[in-house]
Motif scaffolding. Sequence first.
Motif, PDB file in Angstrom:
ATOM      1  N   TYR A  55       0.819  -1.219   0.000  1.00 51.97           N
ATOM      2  CA  TYR A  55       0.000   0.000   0.000  1.00 51.97           C
ATOM      3  C   TYR A  55       0.848   1.262   0.000  1.00 51.97           C
ATOM      4  N   LYS A  59       1.155   3.770  -3.048  1.00 54.60           N
ATOM      5  CA  LYS A  59       0.456   5.047  -2.879  1.00 54.60           C
ATOM      6  C   LYS A  59       1.408   6.232  -2.954  1.00 54.60           C
ATOM      7  N   LYS A 128      -9.987   1.558  -2.399  1.00 58.25           N
ATOM      8  CA  LYS A 128     -10.725   2.778  -2.033  1.00 58.25           C
ATOM      9  C   LYS A 128     -10.043   4.010  -2.606  1.00 58.25           C
ATOM     10  N   GLU A 129      -8.734   4.049  -2.538  1.00 59.31           N
ATOM     11  CA  GLU A 129      -7.964   5.166  -3.082  1.00 59.31           C
ATOM     12  C   GLU A 129      -8.170   5.269  -4.592  1.00 59.31           C
ATOM     13  N   TYR A 130      -8.115   4.144  -5.265  1.00 63.03           N
ATOM     14  CA  TYR A 130      -8.301   4.113  -6.718  1.00 63.03           C
ATOM     15  C   TYR A 130      -9.700   4.602  -7.087  1.00 63.03           C
ATOM     16  N   ARG A 132     -11.719   6.482  -5.348  1.00 57.33           N
ATOM     17  CA  ARG A 132     -11.843   7.903  -5.000  1.00 57.33           C
ATOM     18  C   ARG A 132     -11.194   8.759  -6.087  1.00 57.33           C
ATOM     19  N   GLU A 133     -10.007   8.369  -6.528  1.00 57.38           N
ATOM     20  CA  GLU A 133      -9.322   9.118  -7.582  1.00 57.38           C
ATOM     21  C   GLU A 133     -10.095   9.062  -8.903  1.00 57.38           C
TER      22      GLU A 133
END
Length: 137
Positions: A55, A59, A128-130, A132-133
């Motif tokens: 991660y 990230k 989740k990061e992907y 969101r982006e």
Amino acid sequence: MKKFYTFLIIFIGASIGGSLRYLIGLMFTVSSGFPWGTLFVNLTGAFVLPLLIHYLHDKFHLQVDTVLSLTTGLLGAYTTFSTFTADTYKLFQTSNYMMLSGYLIATLLGGFLCAIFGNYLAANLATKEYLREKKES
């Protein structure tokens, strides 16, 4: 020069990891004979390693030297197979077979489960990061 820099960054990480392990060992000193400190550092190390690799590395696009410092250096010195082995032998030598069995199961199975959970959390955070982006773009 590059190899010396890599050595130095791992050395710094190992100094921090070894110091943390020592402090945790002091915090978990108990008279029962059960090696709680070693168990704690090995389980938390098993959990944190996949987070660092899968991660944080992805990230923040960490450099290889930073990853080596955190994994090989810090976590390598923080976790300890040699102390695990010595603690296991000490429990065996004192014929404390119940505690020995519990320690082996807690360390081996617990470490495996912590690694699975660390990988799951890393994948979940990355997803989740992907998403969101993707939503923001």
